[in-house]
Design an enzyme around this catalytic site. Structure first.
Site, PDB file in Angstrom:
ATOM      1  N   SER A 143       0.822  -1.209   0.000  1.00  0.00           N
ATOM      2  CA  SER A 143       0.000   0.000   0.000  1.00  0.00           C
ATOM      3  C   SER A 143       0.859   1.263   0.000  1.00  0.00           C
ATOM      4  CB  SER A 143      -0.969  -0.032   1.184  1.00  0.00           C
ATOM      5  OG  SER A 143      -1.916   1.010   1.097  1.00  0.00           O
ATOM      6  N   ASP A 296      -2.057   6.499  -3.768  1.00  0.00           N
ATOM      7  CA  ASP A 296      -0.959   5.703  -3.227  1.00  0.00           C
ATOM      8  C   ASP A 296      -0.639   4.562  -4.191  1.00  0.00           C
ATOM      9  OD1 ASP A 296      -3.085   3.969  -2.768  1.00  0.00           O
ATOM     10  OD2 ASP A 296      -2.476   3.456  -0.735  1.00  0.00           O
ATOM     11  N   ASP A 298      -0.924   1.316  -4.472  1.00  0.00           N
ATOM     12  CA  ASP A 298      -1.877   0.280  -4.895  1.00  0.00           C
ATOM     13  C   ASP A 298      -3.258   0.855  -5.193  1.00  0.00           C
ATOM     14  OD1 ASP A 298      -2.465   0.713  -2.151  1.00  0.00           O
ATOM     15  OD2 ASP A 298      -3.364  -1.270  -1.993  1.00  0.00           O
ATOM     16  N   ASP A 300      -5.659   2.426  -3.613  1.00  0.00           N
ATOM     17  CA  ASP A 300      -6.873   2.367  -2.805  1.00  0.00           C
ATOM     18  C   ASP A 300      -7.099   3.665  -2.025  1.00  0.00           C
ATOM     19  OD1 ASP A 300      -4.844   1.972  -0.951  1.00  0.00           O
ATOM     20  OD2 ASP A 300      -5.737   0.203  -0.020  1.00  0.00           O
TER      21      ASP A 300
END
Length: 564
Positions: A143, A296, A298, A300
């Protein structure tokens, strides 16, 4: 103890050759930190520093996790094995290798898998689980953590991260694996056929669903310019694609569009930190832009910068969530599209302003523990009972979900809706900051903030536990001279209010403490589930923004004194 495990790894014949030299060069402190414990699942799966060791993310600890997950799937029968697992990964070091190795380990258990051809966002992995009717999913990502990290998230058949009850079934099986170094990933030729590479077909379905969230698709887009950056991560293609198809005017921060695992052109890939906006702000000033959207790695989480009266304002996750709630709910009402019994979800550490806005529009708010899996669990519950209708879900940590065709935070959705809101309000002569200030004037002035005490390693973990334990057993009557009116302990499942103790229900046990104060403010404390940090959350109510800010500083100082 750790020395024995270290020696076992160092001399094991199956040790990945790339780890040998690293192990040989470790000093005693490094050995202890790498081997004193086994890396655990937190609020967002398994996440940690890359490198050899039982307390690290590496090919061997990933294999151990995969064996536990595979045995969990096998225990659910042949149908679960045939439905299989969707696997995605981000731009980090070893993400591709971990993803492919995961598919191979699963194949040795005769479990089918669908692996993305290249990096994809976490929300698209959640979507793929649902798209292929898989029994579960794996996302290899750390993440928003620094480049030294990687991680591993598990998803259920609804595309939601495993909630504690299900995760425990996997963890029990993982813990039963005695020797992670003995695990190999060598499927037979027939088992290799169980691995399917996926890509553009899933992308198209996902893009169409993201575009379906628009409330005013024909809003005037000509007067708003967007600066967008994926911070070297997975949002690069999907956000650009969605913006292009929807007709928005955007400029990408090209230096941060390469999938660079070292994040070379950003001080941090975390939208919660100001350094993530540095280069985007340079672009914004040069391009005379209106808003900045930062995802960010990834994809999400999404951070927002807004130009207001010539100055750039970086919104917190609570603030961007409030703006989204105001825009979405007001438009649903105006268009007579608000469903019956609408419900919004947020967490016990999310600020109060969003709930005040929801109340204004007749939307119920239900709180969960930190971790979007708990929101996903609530979505699934009401999808089944039809008792309430989902209209929004968000966390203070910059993540939200607008339409639940995904069951995790979805930054491409958020980017599209924020762009639409910016265009809508600009036509009315307002910036998103104006919208926020109007909400403060109407519903109350809040400063919602967070601080962290970073304490790495074995000693740091022990200190974090000590802080929580001490606060838990202390009878805190006032903070900064303001009376504590209510205390909630989510680990001991108790409430203390007006000197009386009662049971706290409706939540899985979690190491969270929350103090409610007489002035309408609250403070919450919890250890991070993904980083070596103790986090402090502040929702401070004042008579003005300036008053709320000064009170926040005072409360933060008081908490610092309490934990010394």
């Amino acid at each position: 103890m750790y020395k024995d495990v270290y020696e076992k790894w160092l001399h094991h014949p199956n040790l990945d050759p790339s780890y040998k030299e690293v192990l040989e060069n470790m000093d005693e402190k490094e050995k202890s930190d790498a081997f004193y414990t086994t890396i655990e699942f937190g609020t967002a799966g398994m996440r940690g520093l890359l490198g050899p060791g039982t307390n690290r993310i590496n090919i061997h600890t990933i294999r151990k996790a995969n064996v536990g997950f595979a045995e969990y799937i096998v225990a659910h029968g042949k149908e679960a094995m045939e439905r299989g697992v969707a696997i995605g990964y981000d731009n980090r070091h070893m993400s591709y290798e971990f993803a492919m190795d995961s598919a191979k380990v699963l194949a040795t258990f005769n479990i089918r898998s669908y692996v993305f051809e290249s990096l994809r966002p976490t929300p698209e992995l959640s979507f793929a689980v649902r798209h292929f009717n898989c029994f579960g999913g794996i996302m290899v990502t750390a993440s928003h953590n620094p480049k030294e990290y990687n991680g591993y998230k598990l998803y259920d058949e609804k595309g939601c991260q495993l909630v504690p009850a299900l995760a425990q079934q996997v963890i029990d099986r993982v813990n039963a694996v005695e020797d992670e170094l003995a695990i190999t990933a060598n499927p037979s030729a027939d088992q290799e056929k169980l691995i399917t590479v996926i890509g553009k077909d899933v992308d198209e379905e996902y893009y169409e669903n993201v575009l379906s969230i628009q409330l005013n698709p024909n809003v005037n887009k000509d007067n708003v310019k967007i600066i967008f950056t994926p911070e070297h991560g997975t949002a690069n293609i999907p956000v650009k694609e969605v913006y292009t198809r929807a007709g928005y005017h955007f400029v990408a921060v090209e230096e941060q569009c390469t999938p660079d695992p070292d994040f070379s052109n950003t001080p941090t890939p975390n939208p919660e930190e100001k350094g993530a906006y540095d280069l985007a702000l340079e672009y914004a000033k040069r391009e005379d832009a209106d808003i900045i959207l930062v995802c960010d790695p990834d994809a999400d989480r999404m951070g927002v910068g807004v130009k207001h009266e010539g100055e750039w304002h970086l919104l917190t996750g609570n603030q961007s969530g409030a703006v989204l709630i105001e825009y979405i709910f007001s438009q649903l009402i105006d268009k007579d599209r608000m469903p019956n019994n609408p419900v919004m979800f947020n967490t016990v550490v999310t600020g109060d302003l969003g709930e005040k806005i929801a109340d204004k529009y007749g939307v119920a708010t239900e709180k969960t523990l930190t971790g979007f899996k708990f929101i996903g669990e609530k979505v699934a519950k009401y999808e089944k009972t039809n008792e309430k209708q989902y209209v929004f879900g968000y966390e203070e940590s910059y993540g939200s979900l607008i339409k639940p065709f995904v069951r995790d935070k979805d930054a491409p959705q958020a980017c599209l809706m924020l762009a639409e809101a910016a265009c809508y309000y600009k036509e009315k002569g307002k910036t998103l900051v104006d919208v926020l200030y109007d909400l403060y004037a109407e519903l109350g002035y809040y400063e919602e903030s967070q601080t962290s005490l970073k304490l790495a390693g074995q000693e740091g973990a022990a200190r974090i536990q000590e802080i929580l334990a001490t606060l838990r057993t202390s009878d805190v009557e006032a903070i900064n001279g303001v009376k504590v009116t209510r205390f909630e302990d989510y680990k001991e499942c108790r409430i203390v209010e007006d000197g009386k103790e009662s049971e706290l229900t409706g939540f899985t046990k979690s190491d969270v403490l929350k103090y409610y104060l007489e002035d309408g403010s609250w403070i919450a404390i919890r250890p991070s589930g993904t980083e070596p940090k103790c986090k402090f959350y502040y929702c401070v109510k004042g008579t003005s923004l300036e008053d709320a800010h000064s009170k926040t500083l005072a409360y933060q100082k008081a908490m610092d004194e309490m934990i010394k």
